[in-house]
Design a protein around this motif. Structure first.
Motif, PDB file in Angstrom:
ATOM      1  N   VAL A 244      13.757  -2.460 -22.276  1.00  0.00           N
ATOM      2  CA  VAL A 244      12.912  -3.333 -21.467  1.00  0.00           C
ATOM      3  C   VAL A 244      13.213  -4.770 -21.873  1.00  0.00           C
ATOM      4  O   VAL A 244      12.951  -5.178 -23.004  1.00  0.00           O
ATOM      5  N   SER A 245      13.784  -5.537 -20.953  1.00  0.00           N
ATOM      6  CA  SER A 245      14.212  -6.902 -21.266  1.00  0.00           C
ATOM      7  C   SER A 245      13.127  -7.939 -21.004  1.00  0.00           C
ATOM      8  O   SER A 245      13.278  -9.095 -21.404  1.00  0.00           O
ATOM      9  N   GLY A 246      12.044  -7.542 -20.326  1.00  0.00           N
ATOM     10  CA  GLY A 246      10.961  -8.470 -20.030  1.00  0.00           C
ATOM     11  C   GLY A 246       9.945  -7.791 -19.142  1.00  0.00           C
ATOM     12  O   GLY A 246       9.903  -6.556 -19.061  1.00  0.00           O
TER      13      GLY A 246
ATOM     14  N   SER B  86      18.910 -10.829 -26.628  1.00  0.00           N
ATOM     15  CA  SER B  86      18.928  -9.660 -27.522  1.00  0.00           C
ATOM     16  C   SER B  86      17.530  -9.208 -27.938  1.00  0.00           C
ATOM     17  O   SER B  86      17.371  -8.492 -28.929  1.00  0.00           O
ATOM     18  N   LYS B  87      16.514  -9.615 -27.187  1.00  0.00           N
ATOM     19  CA  LYS B  87      15.151  -9.180 -27.455  1.00  0.00           C
ATOM     20  C   LYS B  87      14.693  -8.203 -26.380  1.00  0.00           C
ATOM     21  O   LYS B  87      14.887  -8.458 -25.193  1.00  0.00           O
ATOM     22  N   TYR B  88      14.093  -7.112 -26.828  1.00  0.00           N
ATOM     23  CA  TYR B  88      13.623  -6.076 -25.916  1.00  0.00           C
ATOM     24  C   TYR B  88      12.227  -5.634 -26.336  1.00  0.00           C
ATOM     25  O   TYR B  88      11.847  -5.751 -27.501  1.00  0.00           O
ATOM     26  N   GLY B  89      11.468  -5.144 -25.376  1.00  0.00           N
ATOM     27  CA  GLY B  89      10.092  -4.761 -25.650  1.00  0.00           C
ATOM     28  C   GLY B  89       9.697  -3.464 -24.989  1.00  0.00           C
ATOM     29  O   GLY B  89      10.503  -2.548 -24.852  1.00  0.00           O
ATOM     30  N   GLY B  90       8.450  -3.409 -24.537  1.00  0.00           N
ATOM     31  CA  GLY B  90       7.946  -2.194 -23.914  1.00  0.00           C
ATOM     32  C   GLY B  90       6.926  -2.536 -22.861  1.00  0.00           C
ATOM     33  O   GLY B  90       7.096  -3.486 -22.092  1.00  0.00           O
ATOM     34  N   GLU B  91       5.840  -1.786 -22.843  1.00  0.00           N
ATOM     35  CA  GLU B  91       4.815  -1.965 -21.823  1.00  0.00           C
ATOM     36  C   GLU B  91       4.107  -3.314 -21.987  1.00  0.00           C
ATOM     37  O   GLU B  91       3.622  -3.637 -23.070  1.00  0.00           O
ATOM     38  N   PRO B  92       4.032  -4.113 -20.929  1.00  0.00           N
ATOM     39  CA  PRO B  92       3.209  -5.323 -20.992  1.00  0.00           C
ATOM     40  C   PRO B  92       1.742  -4.969 -20.764  1.00  0.00           C
ATOM     41  O   PRO B  92       1.413  -4.228 -19.845  1.00  0.00           O
TER      42      PRO B  92
ATOM     43  N   VAL C 211       7.793  -7.069 -29.115  1.00  0.00           N
ATOM     44  CA  VAL C 211       9.175  -7.417 -28.804  1.00  0.00           C
ATOM     45  C   VAL C 211      10.006  -7.286 -30.079  1.00  0.00           C
ATOM     46  O   VAL C 211       9.557  -7.680 -31.167  1.00  0.00           O
ATOM     47  N   HIS C 212      11.209  -6.742 -29.925  1.00  0.00           N
ATOM     48  CA  HIS C 212      12.109  -6.552 -31.063  1.00  0.00           C
ATOM     49  C   HIS C 212      13.402  -7.325 -30.840  1.00  0.00           C
ATOM     50  O   HIS C 212      13.998  -7.254 -29.764  1.00  0.00           O
ATOM     51  N   ASP C 213      13.822  -8.069 -31.849  1.00  0.00           N
ATOM     52  CA  ASP C 213      15.069  -8.842 -31.797  1.00  0.00           C
ATOM     53  C   ASP C 213      16.186  -8.008 -32.411  1.00  0.00           C
ATOM     54  O   ASP C 213      16.173  -7.729 -33.614  1.00  0.00           O
TER      55      ASP C 213
ATOM     56  N   VAL D 215       8.801  -2.794 -35.172  1.00  0.00           N
ATOM     57  CA  VAL D 215       7.989  -1.981 -34.269  1.00  0.00           C
ATOM     58  C   VAL D 215       8.932  -1.293 -33.280  1.00  0.00           C
ATOM     59  O   VAL D 215       9.572  -1.960 -32.461  1.00  0.00           O
ATOM     60  N   PRO D 216       9.049   0.024 -33.327  1.00  0.00           N
ATOM     61  CA  PRO D 216       9.933   0.715 -32.391  1.00  0.00           C
ATOM     62  C   PRO D 216       9.441   0.591 -30.950  1.00  0.00           C
ATOM     63  O   PRO D 216       8.257   0.346 -30.697  1.00  0.00           O
ATOM     64  N   TYR D 217      10.361   0.768 -30.003  1.00  0.00           N
ATOM     65  CA  TYR D 217       9.965   0.813 -28.597  1.00  0.00           C
ATOM     66  C   TYR D 217       9.072   2.041 -28.398  1.00  0.00           C
ATOM     67  O   TYR D 217       9.366   3.114 -28.906  1.00  0.00           O
ATOM     68  N   GLY D 218       7.982   1.864 -27.655  1.00  0.00           N
ATOM     69  CA  GLY D 218       7.020   2.959 -27.543  1.00  0.00           C
ATOM     70  C   GLY D 218       6.459   3.116 -26.152  1.00  0.00           C
ATOM     71  O   GLY D 218       7.124   2.803 -25.161  1.00  0.00           O
ATOM     72  N   PHE D 219       5.217   3.544 -26.063  1.00  0.00           N
ATOM     73  CA  PHE D 219       4.646   3.947 -24.791  1.00  0.00           C
ATOM     74  C   PHE D 219       3.490   3.034 -24.359  1.00  0.00           C
ATOM     75  O   PHE D 219       3.714   1.868 -24.082  1.00  0.00           O
ATOM     76  N   HIS D 220       2.270   3.539 -24.349  1.00  0.00           N
ATOM     77  CA  HIS D 220       1.166   2.839 -23.687  1.00  0.00           C
ATOM     78  C   HIS D 220       0.150   2.291 -24.686  1.00  0.00           C
ATOM     79  O   HIS D 220       0.014   2.800 -25.796  1.00  0.00           O
ATOM     80  N   GLY D 221      -0.574   1.248 -24.241  1.00  0.00           N
ATOM     81  CA  GLY D 221      -1.508   0.592 -25.145  1.00  0.00           C
ATOM     82  C   GLY D 221      -2.831   0.245 -24.487  1.00  0.00           C
ATOM     83  O   GLY D 221      -3.072   0.512 -23.312  1.00  0.00           O
TER      84      GLY D 221
END
Length: 600
Positions: free
Chosen positions: A505-507, A526-532, A550-552, A580-586
């Motif tokens: 997830v790039s944004g 080079s930064k990726y994340g997950g659920e906004p 977000v992870h760099d 913080v690993p890429y994950g699911f819902h919050g």
């Protein structure tokens, strides 16, 4: 198994596994691919951008270590005996069953795994697990945390405690919750495993015992592993009567309870401590209103007006394959409403409107007989026509459900739904995914997730579907939300993850659901994340902030970004002490709600 060598590692306290943390290599491909050298055990894949985990051998958890909490489910009288107090028969049975399983695993390793269940693909790079992190206070903040953000942001994820011994899917990992607590402009961070019965029992034994629903239950070896698991149960080595789920997907705060969920079990009640740390209270049956052997899907819907919680439960073996129920704001459960399905459908999500529940019956189904033929029990049924069922929220049975066919439509997630009485239509907003089963079964086709408006005409029984974003501007949009205060009512905006390069997830994108106008916020090079997560702060629909981990992948560091949802400007960045690993819902729990949390 190694994907990339590393130069440093982070050790766990109390004999926990060691994980590599240093960057070494970055691959530029945007699609998942892998190759294996069976002698060197080298695996290359697109999601392995920087490092790989290392799992040392595990020993059973001792009562004296801090990882075994006396208040956790492990102390329940219903739990099975641990290796230390097994009788001679149990010890002999355990040795025999372990020998059979080791032989089965050795045989499996002679054959390459498909990428959908290859741990070197599924949990490589920043998909790999991390150890628990006790609470850390006064984290560095760039910018200013908005004054209205007071409470705790929590996000769930799959974080395997043990090294997979065979097939492993991303969805199979043990549940871990990552929490950032805000207090008058300062922030703290902690992450903890949810102490499920599965996790507690495996930790006590010192190895993975429970079969992985997606990664391992394939073909004859999957059947054999199920039989081994049941044999262990008959011998008293494990206890599956208290649930087998991982609680790694959804989070909801309802009736003073934070609930961690996966659709293979009951929820687990987790408390946010005053310090910002997390503590598992235990498996939650809503005061025994849910049967101990039942389940609840990971996406229940909280009605912002009535305060009720709506939920589904499905069964892959016997009818009724699907049940619907609801809870009053005080937590009182309605009776189950059986939904008549011809086949056990995988129902990961559903929707509510002001007066209805909208239930998908798609073409991804459970077919246990496929295991006998050597395949996965999760399959795409091309002879089935996908459809949506619309049922009165307060129906006493399922006879009044209205089914509307929507051909070739598979929505893993539904973002919202509402009624338009003038036309007699129910409007459903979801991301239509093709190939429908590509998350579970290997496919040569490129995965596409198209944000769509689906109209269900309850008068004529007809449906229509349109892509909300024009084809030339379309991107894969998955995991996200609308303003939670308008759930079930007509909304203008949705905040959805830009799932590119898939599966990263790039944004995120702020999408006008009427016009298709799309504004994107990209996390950075080079930064990726997950659920906004959209956190509203006024009655205006798009007033608020978007929060995202977000992870760099260059620095191998993680942060929490806080973005103004109107201007899409970054207002603050919280530097996190661990990856913080890429994950699911919050979800987000306000300070006021934290003060009223239930103890049990």
């Amino acid at each position: 198994m190694a994907v990339a060598s590393t130069s440093s590692s982070t050790n766990w306290v109390n004999s926990r596994p060691t994980f590599s943390s240093s960057p070494r290599r970055r691959l530029g491909s945007s699609s998942i691919c892998y190759s294996k050298k069976h002698n060197s055990k080298t695996i290359h894949c697109a999601i392995d951008t920087q490092s790989i985990l290392h799992f040392p051998n595990r020993s059973p958890c001792k009562e004296s270590t801090s990882t075994c909490h006396p208040e956790s489910p492990s102390s329940s009288s219903s739990s099975p005996a641990t290796p230390r107090n097994w009788n001679l028969f149990q010890k002999a049975a355990a040795m025999a069953l372990d020998a059979i399983e080791n032989g089965l695993t050795t045989r499996e390793k002679k054959h390459p795994l498909p990428k959908t269940v290859d741990p070197g693909v599924q949990i490589a790079g920043n998909f790999s697990p991390v150890p628990e992190q006790p609470v850390r206070h006064f984290l560095p903040v760039a910018g200013k945390i908005p004054d209205d953000i007071q409470g705790v942001y929590l996000r769930n994820g799959a974080n395997p405690f043990f090294q997979p011994t065979s097939g492993h899917h991303l969805f199979d990992g043990d549940g871990m919750i990552y929490a950032v607590k805000f207090d008058q402009g300062s922030a703290s961070y902690a992450c903890r495993f949810t102490e499920t019965q599965r996790h507690v029992q495996e930790r006590a034994i010192g190895k993975p015992i429970f079969p992985k629903a997606i990664g391992e239950l394939h073909g004859h070896s999957g059947i054999a592993k199920l039989l081994l698991f049941y044999a262990r149960g008959l011998c008293g080595l494990v206890d599956c009567s208290q649930g087998i789920g991982v609680a790694n997907a959804g989070l909801v705060y309802f009736n003073n309870h934070l609930l961690a969920m996966s659709e293979d079990d009951l929820p687990y009640h987790v408390r946010v401590m005053p310090s910002g740390d997390l503590k598992t209270v235990g498996r939650y049956s809503f005061n025994e209103q849910l049967k101990l052997n039942s389940t609840m899907i990971a996406h229940p819907k909280l009605d912002p007006v009535s305060g009720e919680l709506f939920a589904l439960s499905y069964d892959v073996i016997k009818k009724p394959y699907l049940k619907y129920f609801r809870f009053s704001p005080e937590g009182k459960k309605s009776k189950d409403v059986a939904i008549d399905l011809k086949t056990p459908t995988m129902v990961h999500d559903f929707a509510i409107t002001e007066n209805f529940v909208v239930i998908p019956d798609h073409q991804v189904v459970f077919n246990m007989s496929e295991m006998i033929n050597g395949g996965s029990p999760v399959v795409y049924d091309n002879e089935k026509v996908s459809r949506f069922g619309v049922l009165d929220k307060y129906a006493s049975d399922g006879s009044g459900i209205k089914w509307v066919e929507v051909p070739d439509c598979f929505c893993f997630h539904l973002w919202n739904a509402w009624e338009e009485p003038e036309s007699g239509e129910v409007v459903v907003i979801g991301s239509c995914m093709t190939p429908a089963d590509s998350i579970f079964n290997e496919s040569d086709k490129e995965l596409k997730s198209v944000l769509s408006e689906i109209r269900l005409n309850l008068k004529t029984g007809e449906s229509s579907r349109r892509a909300i974003i024009s084809p030339e501007n379309d991107v894969n949009l998955e995991i996200g939300m609308v303003n939670k205060n308008l759930l079930g009512r007509k909304t203008t905006y949705a905040y959805l993850a830009v799932a590119e390069p898939w599966p990263k997830v790039s944004g995120f994108a702020k999408v006008n659901l009427s016009t298709g106008e799309t504004s994107k916020f990209i996390y950075g090079d080079s930064k990726y994340g997950g659920e906004p997560l959209f956190l509203p702060n006024s009655e205006n629909e798009d007033d608020g902030h978007v929060l995202a981990f977000v992870h760099d992948e260059k620095t191998w560091e993680s942060e929490l970004q806080i973005v103004n949802s109107k201007t899409l400007e970054l207002e603050a960045t919280v530097k996190l002490p661990t990856r913080v690993p890429y994950g699911f819902h919050g979800t987000f729990i306000s300070t006021d709600d934290l003060a009223t949390q239930a103890l049990s």
